[in-house]
Design an enzyme around this catalytic site. Structure first.
Site, PDB file in Angstrom:
ATOM      1  N   ASP A   7       7.314   3.655  10.144  1.00 29.10           N
ATOM      2  CA  ASP A   7       7.270   3.769   8.769  1.00 29.10           C
ATOM      3  C   ASP A   7       8.205   2.523   8.151  1.00 29.10           C
ATOM      4  OD1 ASP A   7       6.839   4.655   6.242  1.00 29.10           O
ATOM      5  OD2 ASP A   7       7.470   6.574   6.727  1.00 29.10           O
ATOM      6  N   MET A   8       8.144   2.419   7.098  1.00 27.20           N
ATOM      7  CA  MET A   8       8.805   1.272   6.401  1.00 27.20           C
ATOM      8  C   MET A   8       9.907   1.888   5.465  1.00 27.20           C
ATOM      9  SD  MET A   8       9.630  -1.751   6.825  1.00 27.20           S
ATOM     10  CE  MET A   8       8.209  -2.232   7.786  1.00 27.20           C
ATOM     11  N   GLN A  36       4.469  -2.683   3.060  1.00 32.00           N
ATOM     12  CA  GLN A  36       4.388  -2.276   1.579  1.00 32.00           C
ATOM     13  C   GLN A  36       3.878  -3.427   0.631  1.00 32.00           C
ATOM     14  OE1 GLN A  36       8.420   0.295   1.086  1.00 32.00           O
ATOM     15  NE2 GLN A  36       8.699  -1.312   2.711  1.00 32.00           N
ATOM     16  N   ARG A  57      -0.382  -0.526   8.580  1.00 31.77           N
ATOM     17  CA  ARG A  57      -0.851   0.471   7.634  1.00 31.77           C
ATOM     18  C   ARG A  57      -0.353  -0.208   6.184  1.00 31.77           C
ATOM     19  NH1 ARG A  57       2.103   6.468   7.009  1.00 31.77           N
ATOM     20  NH2 ARG A  57       3.871   4.806   7.571  1.00 31.77           N
ATOM     21  N   LYS A  60       1.797   1.476  -0.658  1.00 29.69           N
ATOM     22  CA  LYS A  60       2.151   0.943  -2.023  1.00 29.69           C
ATOM     23  C   LYS A  60       3.924   0.524  -1.888  1.00 29.69           C
ATOM     24  CE  LYS A  60       2.405   3.388  -5.570  1.00 29.69           C
ATOM     25  NZ  LYS A  60       2.230   4.128  -6.971  1.00 29.69           N
ATOM     26  N   GLY A  61       4.525   1.225  -1.441  1.00 35.88           N
ATOM     27  CA  GLY A  61       6.036   1.049  -1.546  1.00 35.88           C
ATOM     28  C   GLY A  61       6.663   2.079  -2.385  1.00 35.88           C
ATOM     29  N   ALA A  62       7.644   2.651  -2.182  1.00 37.09           N
ATOM     30  CA  ALA A  62       8.299   3.663  -2.970  1.00 37.09           C
ATOM     31  C   ALA A  62       9.835   3.322  -3.088  1.00 37.09           C
ATOM     32  CB  ALA A  62       8.107   4.934  -2.367  1.00 37.09           C
ATOM     33  N   THR A 104      -3.661   5.208   0.500  1.00 34.24           N
ATOM     34  CA  THR A 104      -3.712   5.108  -0.871  1.00 34.24           C
ATOM     35  C   THR A 104      -4.567   6.452  -1.455  1.00 34.24           C
ATOM     36  OG1 THR A 104      -4.051   4.065  -2.819  1.00 34.24           O
ATOM     37  CG2 THR A 104      -5.622   3.549  -1.041  1.00 34.24           C
ATOM     38  N   ARG A 166      11.239  10.343  -3.283  1.00 37.58           N
ATOM     39  CA  ARG A 166      10.560   9.085  -3.473  1.00 37.58           C
ATOM     40  C   ARG A 166       9.197   9.097  -4.127  1.00 37.58           C
ATOM     41  NH1 ARG A 166      13.375   8.056   1.489  1.00 37.58           N
ATOM     42  NH2 ARG A 166      11.533   8.086   2.542  1.00 37.58           N
TER      43      ARG A 166
END
Length: 183
Positions: A7-8, A36, A57, A60-62, A104, A166
């Site tokens: 995960d990021m 992201q 994967r 969008k990024g949070a 998404t 988030r």
């Protein structure tokens, strides 16, 4: 496809996360990486991962980040998402054995991805969509009924609250979904 998905987190952890992913991939472990779309560098990071034939994967990024490293508006982020999806479903990506995952709940991005995959001869089982369990499950079911691969993401553990916050920051409508899930 079973793998360890990285995960990021915020942008300060991007380089070490990519480095760890690449090291494990080079050692033959089944790993995947999250990138992201809101980050300006992601297009270049994606090109690197396509060259490696990775599984990636796109989310969008949070996380909050300044304009020097991140797009600031939803329109910019969606435009960058489409640009990156173009790259993910390119003939070069397919030839390199790249495995795209589009995470998404945006139906326009779903349809964009499906049209692009078909145009570039990607079979339905050579990529997947990912969605959060409990969020717009009708979309996930619809995609699956259309023959699309769908993976449901289930965050859990003692630190679930920061993740949930988030998601709310990313889209305030998620507060109602969180409340419904808690009840």
């Amino acid at each position: 496809l079973n793998c360890l998905m990285f995960d990021m987190e915020d942008a300060t952890l991007l380089a070490p996360t990519i480095s760890l992913h690449n090291s494990l991939q080079d050692s033959g472990y089944p790993v995947a990486l999250t990138l992201q779309a809101y980050l300006r560098r992601t297009y270049d990071d994606m090109k690197d991962q396509i060259s490696r034939g990775s599984r990636v994967r796109l989310v969008k990024g949070a996380f909050a980040a300044g304009p020097e490293i991140a797009f600031q508006t939803q329109a910019e982020i969606k435009a960058n998402s489409r640009k990156i999806i173009d790259l993910m479903f390119s003939r070069r990506a397919k030839e390199n054995g790249f495995y795209p995952i589009v995470a998404t709940h945006d139906t326009r991005l779903h349809e964009y991805t499906i049209r692009l995959a078909k145009a570039n001869d990607w079979p339905d089982d050579s990529y997947e969509f990912e969605m959060l369990l409990g969020v717009r499950e009708d979309l996930a079911k619809n995609l699956a009924l259309r023959g699309q691969r769908v993976r449901l993401y289930v965050p859990f553990g003692k630190d679930w609250w920061p993740h949930a916050v988030r998601r709310i920051g990313e889209n305030p409508r998620n507060a109602a979904l969180l409340g419904k899930a808690l009840l």
